[in-house]
Design an enzyme around this catalytic site. Structure first.
Site, PDB file in Angstrom:
ATOM      1  CE  LYS A 158      -4.291  -1.476   2.186  1.00 50.19           C
ATOM      2  NZ  LYS A 158      -5.198  -1.295   3.335  1.00 50.19           N
ATOM      3  CD  GLU A 200      -0.858  -0.377  13.626  1.00 51.94           C
ATOM      4  OE1 GLU A 200      -1.536  -1.376  13.342  1.00 51.94           O
ATOM      5  OE2 GLU A 200      -1.269   0.801  13.443  1.00 51.94           O
ATOM      6  CG  HIS A 264      -6.418   0.901  12.163  1.00 56.07           C
ATOM      7  ND1 HIS A 264      -6.111  -0.143  13.021  1.00 56.07           N
ATOM      8  CD2 HIS A 264      -5.220   1.354  11.708  1.00 56.07           C
ATOM      9  CE1 HIS A 264      -4.801  -0.309  13.047  1.00 56.07           C
ATOM     10  NE2 HIS A 264      -4.240   0.592  12.274  1.00 56.07           N
TER      11      HIS A 264
HETATM   12  P1  NAD Z   1       7.012   8.382  10.431  1.00 57.68           P
HETATM   13  O1  NAD Z   1       7.493   7.878   9.156  1.00 57.68           O
HETATM   14  O2  NAD Z   1       6.562   9.800  10.490  1.00 57.68           O
HETATM   15  O3  NAD Z   1       8.120   8.119  11.537  1.00 57.68           O
HETATM   16  C1  NAD Z   1       7.906   8.579  12.844  1.00 57.68           C
HETATM   17  C2  NAD Z   1       9.033   9.525  13.289  1.00 57.68           C
HETATM   18  O4  NAD Z   1      10.171   8.730  13.598  1.00 57.68           O
HETATM   19  C3  NAD Z   1       9.479  10.514  12.225  1.00 57.68           C
HETATM   20  O5  NAD Z   1       9.820  11.713  12.867  1.00 57.68           O
HETATM   21  C4  NAD Z   1      10.739   9.863  11.649  1.00 57.68           C
HETATM   22  O6  NAD Z   1      11.641  10.798  11.131  1.00 57.68           O
HETATM   23  C5  NAD Z   1      11.301   9.207  12.872  1.00 57.68           C
HETATM   24  N1  NAD Z   1      12.134   8.013  12.639  1.00 57.68           N
HETATM   25  C6  NAD Z   1      11.870   6.940  11.870  1.00 57.68           C
HETATM   26  N2  NAD Z   1      12.815   6.008  12.038  1.00 57.68           N
HETATM   27  C7  NAD Z   1      13.699   6.490  12.932  1.00 57.68           C
HETATM   28  C8  NAD Z   1      14.869   5.982  13.552  1.00 57.68           C
HETATM   29  N3  NAD Z   1      15.299   4.737  13.334  1.00 57.68           N
HETATM   30  N4  NAD Z   1      15.527   6.774  14.430  1.00 57.68           N
HETATM   31  C9  NAD Z   1      15.064   8.021  14.726  1.00 57.68           C
HETATM   32  N5  NAD Z   1      13.950   8.546  14.207  1.00 57.68           N
HETATM   33  C10 NAD Z   1      13.272   7.792  13.314  1.00 57.68           C
HETATM   34  O7  NAD Z   1       5.757   7.525  10.978  1.00 57.68           O
HETATM   35  P2  NAD Z   1       5.534   5.960  11.130  1.00 57.68           P
HETATM   36  O8  NAD Z   1       4.841   5.777  12.400  1.00 57.68           O
HETATM   37  O9  NAD Z   1       6.747   5.194  10.823  1.00 57.68           O
HETATM   38  O10 NAD Z   1       4.492   5.669   9.944  1.00 57.68           O
HETATM   39  C11 NAD Z   1       3.235   6.309   9.921  1.00 57.68           C
HETATM   40  C12 NAD Z   1       2.775   6.389   8.493  1.00 57.68           C
HETATM   41  O11 NAD Z   1       2.640   5.068   7.967  1.00 57.68           O
HETATM   42  C13 NAD Z   1       1.421   7.050   8.335  1.00 57.68           C
HETATM   43  O12 NAD Z   1       1.476   7.966   7.271  1.00 57.68           O
HETATM   44  C14 NAD Z   1       0.486   5.899   7.991  1.00 57.68           C
HETATM   45  O13 NAD Z   1      -0.599   6.298   7.181  1.00 57.68           O
HETATM   46  C15 NAD Z   1       1.415   4.980   7.252  1.00 57.68           C
HETATM   47  N6  NAD Z   1       1.011   3.569   7.259  1.00 57.68           N
HETATM   48  C16 NAD Z   1       1.013   2.929   6.070  1.00 57.68           C
HETATM   49  C17 NAD Z   1       0.681   1.592   6.013  1.00 57.68           C
HETATM   50  C18 NAD Z   1       0.753   0.879   4.722  1.00 57.68           C
HETATM   51  O14 NAD Z   1       0.345  -0.291   4.655  1.00 57.68           O
HETATM   52  N7  NAD Z   1       1.292   1.494   3.688  1.00 57.68           N
HETATM   53  C19 NAD Z   1       0.341   0.896   7.178  1.00 57.68           C
HETATM   54  C20 NAD Z   1       0.352   1.592   8.384  1.00 57.68           C
HETATM   55  C21 NAD Z   1       0.687   2.946   8.412  1.00 57.68           C
HETATM   56  N1  GLY Z   2      -2.062  -1.483   7.344  1.00 59.04           N
HETATM   57  C1  GLY Z   2      -3.191  -1.997   6.634  1.00 59.04           C
HETATM   58  C2  GLY Z   2      -2.837  -2.773   5.412  1.00 59.04           C
HETATM   59  O1  GLY Z   2      -1.700  -2.896   5.042  1.00 59.04           O
HETATM   60  O2  GLY Z   2      -3.712  -3.275   4.779  1.00 59.04           O
END
Ligand code: NAD
Ligand code: GLY
Length: 378
Positions: A158, A200, A264
Site C-alpha cells: 500500500k 500494531e 482503526h
Molecule cells: P514516520 O514515518 O513519520 O516516523 C515517525 C518519526 O520517527 C518521524 O519523525 C521519523 O523521522 C522518525 N524516525 C523513523 N525512524 C527512525 C529511527 N530509526 N531513528 C530516529 N527517528 C526515526 O511515521 P511511522 O509511524 O513510521 O508511519 C506512519 C505512516 O505510515 C502514516 O502515514 C500511515 O498512514 C502509514 N502507514 C502505512 C501503512 C501501509 O500499509 N502502507 C500501514 C500503516 C501505516
Molecule cells: N495497514 C493496513 C494494510 O496494510 O492493509
C-alpha cells in the site's frame, strides 16, 4: 503454517530471518537481521547493481543512516543520489511527490532505475507512490526504520499520500522488490514511536495469533527495555502474519485484509478530532482497539476476560486505553467520514476471542457504539 514460522520468534541469536511474500510475479522477501545496514552491500547488490538509485528519506532518518546506505550502494558501483523531505505526516502530500518527480528527472532516473525508501511509514508510503507512478512504475526497495514501518507499512504494497480531506486518499498498490529490516535502527527511534509500533504489534496477536499474544504477555519487560533480540523475533512474527494476510487478499477485495484495520475506524476518528499532532497513531489505535473490544463484548461476541487481557497488555506496554475530553457523538460522526466506511455504512472488525476477529458489516445499534466509546472515555 510451518513450524519454522510458528516458532521462529523463539529462536535465539543474531540470525538472519527471511520471510517470503509469495505473490507470484510480484513475490519478494523480507530480510530481518540485526546489523543489516553494516552488511547492506551484500544484501542489496542483486537489486541495484548497474542501475541508478534514488534514496528517498526524511530529515531525521537521513541524518542518522543515509551515509551508511549511500556508501553501501556506492561500493557496488551503482549511481546513487538522495532526496530528503521534512520528517512527519504533513509531508505526505502530492506536493512532496511532485518535488520528488522533479528530482528524479534531474538525476536522470529511467524505467530501469530503483527507488530506495529509507525511513518510517511516511517515507515508505511516499517513496512507494513515487515508484508506482514515475514512468508508469519502477522498482523500489523498502528499508524501514520505525517499528510501525517494520511490522506493518513496509510490507504489502500500500503506497500513497494524504489530501486535506483525509489520510491516504490517493494511492496505489505497488509491491517492493525486497524489504530490508535492521532492528538496530530502533535504538535511535524516540520512545513514543516505539509505543506507536507496539500498538500494531498487539493488534496482530488479537486478530490472528493467540500464541503470539501470549508471547507478548510474557515478554513485556524485554519489550519495555528495548531488548533487540526480542524485537527481532516480534518483527519477524508480525511480518509473517502480515504476509499471510497480503497473500490471501493483496488488494483488500475479499475482506481478509480488512482485519488489519482492527481498532482503526475508531482510531482515525480520534486522530481527526484531536488533530494529528496531539495524539499519535499508535495511541489512537490502542484506544480504538479498546473501543472495538468493548463493542464486541456488548454485541455478545467477546467475553470480559479476553477484553481485560487486551487492556492489561496495552497498559503493561504503557499504551493508553481511554481518552479524555472527547464527546462520543463527535467520534461517531467522524467515523462515518472514514474511507473504510462503505456507502456511508460502518464496518467493524470485532474480536471473538484472542486470535480471531470477525468482519461485521451488518448495522450495529448506534447506542451500543456510543456506549463502547463512552466506556473508553475518561
Ligand atoms: P514516520 O514515518 O513519520 O516516523 C515517525 C518519526 O520517527 C518521524 O519523525 C521519523 O523521522 C522518525 N524516525 C523513523 N525512524 C527512525 C529511527 N530509526 N531513528 C530516529 N527517528 C526515526 O511515521 P511511522 O509511524 O513510521 O508511519 C506512519 C505512516 O505510515 C502514516 O502515514 C500511515 O498512514 C502509514 N502507514 C502505512 C501503512 C501501509 O500499509 N502502507 C500501514 C500503516 C501505516
Ligand atoms: N495497514 C493496513 C494494510 O496494510 O492493509
Amino acid at each position: 503454517m510451518s513450524n519454522f514460522y510458528k516458532f521462529c520468534y523463539y529462536k535465539k541469536g543474531n540470525t538472519v530471518k527471511k520471510i517470503d511474500v509469495n505473490l507470484k510475479e510480484r513475490a519478494y522477501s523480507i530480510i530481518i537481521m540485526e546489523g543489516l545496514l553494516d552488511d547492506l552491500s551484500a544484501k542489496i547488490e542483486s537489486f541495484v547493481s548497474k542501475r541508478k538509485v534514488l534514496i528517498v528519506s526524511d530529515s531525521n532518518v537521513s541524518k542518522l543512516y543515509s551515509k551508511k546506505v549511500i556508501s553501501a550502494i556506492q561500493e557496488i558501483s551503482a549511481d546513487v543520489d538522495i532526496a530528503i523531505f521534512p520528517a512527519g505526516e504533513p509531508s505526505k502530500t502530492l506536493k512532496t511527490v511532485e518535488s520528488l518527480y522533479e528530482k528524479a528527472i534531474e538525476f536522470g532516473l529511467d524505467r530501469s532505475s530503483v527507488i530506495v525508501a529509507l525511513g518510517g511509514g511516511v517515507v515508505g508510503d511516499i517513496a512507494g507512490f513515487l515508484a508506482a507512478t514515475y514512468m508508469r512504475g519502477i522498482d523500489f526497495i523498502q528499508i524501514p526504520t520505525s517499528l510501525l514501518a517494520m511490522v506493518d507499512s513496509s510490507v504489502g504494497g500500500k503506497t500513497g499520500v494524504d489530501l486535506p480531506a483525509g489520510k491516504n486518499l490517493i494511492g496505489a498498490f505497488w509491491q517492493p522488490k525486497v524489504v530490508l529490516i535492521d532492528p538496530n535502527t530502533l535504538k535511535t527511534l524516540p520512545e513514543r514511536e516505539i509505543k506507536c509500533g507496539l500498538a500494531e504489534v498487539i493488534k496482530y496477536g488479537i486478530i490472528m495469533d493467540e500464541d503470539f499474544f501470549r508471547y507478548l504477555e510474557n515478554h513485556t519487560q524485554e519489550l519495555n527495555q528495548l531488548d533487540c533480540e526480542c524485537f527481532s523475533s516480534v518483527i519477524a512474527r508480525c511480518c509473517i502474519l502480515k504476509a499471510e494476510v497480503v497473500i490471501a487478499d493483496e488488494r483488500e477485495e475479499t475482506g481478509t485484509r480488512a482485519i488489519l484495520n482492527y481498532g482503526h475506524t475508531f482510531a482515525h476518528a480520534i486522530e481527526v478530532i484531536r488533530g494529528f499532532e496531539n495524539i499519535n497513531h499508535g495511541e489512537a489505535v490502542a484506544i480504538g482497539m479498546c473501543m472495538a473490544a468493548s463493542l464486541s463484548v456488548a454485541d455478545m461476541r467477546l467475553d470480559d476476560a479476553a477484553e481485560l487481557r487486551q487492556e492489561n497488555l496495552l497498559r503493561a506496554l504503557h499504551l493508553p486505553c481511554s481518552i479524555d475530553n472527547i464527546k462520543a457523538s463527535e467520534i461517531y460522526t467522524a467515523m462515518h467520514k472514514d474511507k473504510k466506511a462503505v456507502n456511508g455504512k460502518l464496518r467493524f472488525i470485532l474480536p471473538e476471542t484472542i486470535g480471531e476477529v470477525a468482519l461485521v458489516s451488518e448495522e450495529i445499534n448506534k447506542n451500543m457504539i456510543m456506549q463502547a466509546i463512552r466506556n473508553c472515555s475518561d
